[in-house]
Design an enzyme around this catalytic site. Structure first.
Site, mmCIF file in Angstrom:
data_model
loop_
_atom_site.group_PDB
_atom_site.id
_atom_site.type_symbol
_atom_site.label_atom_id
_atom_site.label_comp_id
_atom_site.label_asym_id
_atom_site.label_seq_id
_atom_site.Cartn_x
_atom_site.Cartn_y
_atom_site.Cartn_z
ATOM 1 N N HIS A 277 0.841 -1.211 0.000
ATOM 2 C CA HIS A 277 0.000 0.000 0.000
ATOM 3 C C HIS A 277 0.872 1.256 0.000
ATOM 4 O O HIS A 277 0.643 2.190 -0.782
ATOM 5 C CB HIS A 277 -0.920 -0.003 1.230
ATOM 6 C CG HIS A 277 -1.646 1.288 1.449
ATOM 7 N ND1 HIS A 277 -2.898 1.537 0.935
ATOM 8 C CD2 HIS A 277 -1.289 2.409 2.130
ATOM 9 C CE1 HIS A 277 -3.285 2.753 1.282
ATOM 10 N NE2 HIS A 277 -2.324 3.300 2.016
ATOM 11 N N GLU A 278 1.873 1.283 0.872
ATOM 12 C CA GLU A 278 2.747 2.462 0.954
ATOM 13 C C GLU A 278 3.579 2.613 -0.327
ATOM 14 O O GLU A 278 3.833 3.733 -0.778
ATOM 15 C CB GLU A 278 3.665 2.347 2.172
ATOM 16 C CG GLU A 278 2.933 2.291 3.506
ATOM 17 C CD GLU A 278 2.007 3.484 3.725
ATOM 18 O OE1 GLU A 278 2.320 4.589 3.237
ATOM 19 O OE2 GLU A 278 0.956 3.300 4.369
ATOM 20 N N HIS A 281 1.630 4.497 -2.936
ATOM 21 C CA HIS A 281 1.700 5.959 -2.855
ATOM 22 C C HIS A 281 2.916 6.483 -3.623
ATOM 23 O O HIS A 281 2.828 7.501 -4.332
ATOM 24 C CB HIS A 281 1.795 6.407 -1.392
ATOM 25 C CG HIS A 281 0.502 6.321 -0.650
ATOM 26 N ND1 HIS A 281 -0.658 6.906 -1.094
ATOM 27 C CD2 HIS A 281 0.183 5.713 0.534
ATOM 28 C CE1 HIS A 281 -1.629 6.676 -0.233
ATOM 29 N NE2 HIS A 281 -1.143 5.944 0.755
ATOM 30 N N GLU A 357 -5.693 7.275 -1.162
ATOM 31 C CA GLU A 357 -5.572 6.085 -0.309
ATOM 32 C C GLU A 357 -6.263 4.887 -0.959
ATOM 33 O O GLU A 357 -5.762 3.758 -0.896
ATOM 34 C CB GLU A 357 -6.176 6.363 1.070
ATOM 35 C CG GLU A 357 -5.425 7.390 1.901
ATOM 36 C CD GLU A 357 -4.023 6.957 2.272
ATOM 37 O OE1 GLU A 357 -3.758 5.734 2.261
ATOM 38 O OE2 GLU A 357 -3.195 7.816 2.571
#
Length: 417
Positions: A277-278, A281, A357
């Site tokens: 997930h990070e 970004h 997100e």
């Protein structure tokens, strides 16, 4: 002015009662009928005691936000209108005849006053975090961090405010544009300097000791074409028991950072999903998109700020004892307007953040194809951090910069690779 203060107090009390009624008549653990008994329903992965505790701490956090934000505006208003700001200016004039030093002493004095006034609010959050085991930080460590933050505020905000008032004096009709232009390099600089210089002031960063996990993370970053093998763990357990991880930096300075609390609480599969997930970004350039969008929003906010500030000063300068827009006695007014406008644009900023997100969640699923660990990681955030899965609407638009846990779990559960 007493009449104004009485009216303000009455309005604030009515508002606070309304907020309490709104928050405490909502059930943040409630899920839609079609989700009852599913993976996003807290009753399937949390005990009754955990749900009760999560609801209690969530409601306290919601109420605190909506009550303390306007209280901060009242503090600025009282400092400005009660004569406190004027008396502080007079005291600095008695201490030195050099105007530059007068301004420096005034700003330091005002920041110190606000630090003291806000101390009980910070203390409230400290007590709540300990009451619900969200923090194990000692009082001395907590106070030390507050003093470090205050020291950083003095280093950064004293020259900032001096520069703002200098621009207001030199460019009475264009100072807001100059501030916006100057904010561009400052924002970019701070984005890169904070993780390398500021964060280590509060915590210790060390290379990830788990070589097997490190190898899996590097495999992920390689697959995502991120040029780094810098994987760090930070000792956030000295301040909090909550969980987090992030990717920061650019090029050779890119690093993946885990809070030690996350490494101690999640399984390897859950950690991998959070990392993906990070990484999302980073790959999707959300940092740069966020900067650009923030600067565009900032341009509009500064224009409104400029118009309101000039109108208030011109309309009320005699009653407020302000010599003009460049008079640093008006600093509480600047802070008041900044705080109110920042609050007003939160729904826009949060909506943009929630979109990014969600995109990062999509990327993580494409990278890992792991529904089970993704769902369990979100459930762990709910259990460990006592997060409500479905907060009230006002909380959602003003406080949530992520989709709700209900939305995130449902998205993953229905993901089709």
């Amino acid at each position: 002015m007493r009449t104004v203060y009485k009216a303000l107090t009455f309005t604030y009390i009515v508002y606070a009662v309304g907020i309490l009624a709104y928050i405490y008549t909502q059930d943040p653990s409630r899920v839609p009928v079609y989700d009852i008994g599913g993976v996003s329903d807290p009753t399937t992965f949390m005990s009754r005691a955990q749900i009760h505790e999560a609801n209690a701490v969530s409601r306290l956090q919601y109420v605190s936000f909506f009550i303390f934000e306007p209280l901060q505006w009242i503090i600025y208003f009282v400092v400005l209108t009660s004569g406190v700001s004027g008396r502080m200016k007079y005291m600095t004039q008695q201490m030195t005849h050099v105007k530059a030093f007068q301004r420096i002493l005034y700003v330091i004095g005002l920041l110190a006053l606000l630090f003291i006034v806000h101390l009980p609010i910070n203390g409230f959050y400290f007590v709540i975090d300990h009451l619900y085991h969200l923090s194990s930080q000692t009082a001395s460590s907590w106070l030390g961090d507050l003093l470090k933050s205050f020291g950083l505020d003095l280093i950064t905000q004293v020259p900032l405010f001096l520069g703002v008032f200098w621009l207001i004096k030199k460019q009475p009709n264009r100072w807001w544009i100059s501030i916006w232009v100057l904010s561009i390099p400052i924002t970019i600089f701070l984005m890169f300097i904070q993780p390398l210089v500021v964060d280590p002031i509060f915590n210790t960063f060390q290379p990830l000791p788990d070589q097997q996990l490190k190898a899996e993370i590097i495999s992920l970053t390689t697959k995502a074409h991120i040029p780094t093998d810098q994987i760090y763990v930070v000792n956030k357990s000295k301040q909090t028991n909550e969980l987090n991880a992030y990717v920061t930096g650019i090029g050779s300075q890119t690093r993946v950072v885990y809070w030690d609390t996350l490494l101690h609480s999640m399984t390897k599969g859950e950690i991998v999903f959070v990392t993906a997930h990070e990484i999302g970004h980073y790959v999707l350039h959300h940092i740069y998109i966020g900067i650009v969008v923030g600067l565009l929003i900032g341009y509009g906010v500064l224009w409104v700020f400029y118009r309101l500030y000039l109108w208030i000063v011109q309309r009320f300068k005699e009653s407020l004892h302000i010599d003009g827009p460049h008079d640093f006695v008006a600093l509480p007014l600047l802070l008041l307007l900044y705080s109110v406008l920042s609050f007003a644009i939160l729904p826009v900023e949060n909506a943009i953040s929630r979109t990014m997100e969600h995109q990062a969640d999509q990327y993580a699923m494409m990278l890992t194809h792991d529904k089970k660990d993704a769902i369990q990681s979100f459930q762990m955030f709910a259990k460990h951090d006592l997060q409500a899965v479905n907060p009230p609407f006002l909380v959602y638009i003003f406080l949530d910069d992520h989709p709700t846990l209900l939305q995130r779990i449902d998205f993953v559960a229905h993901w089709k690779s």
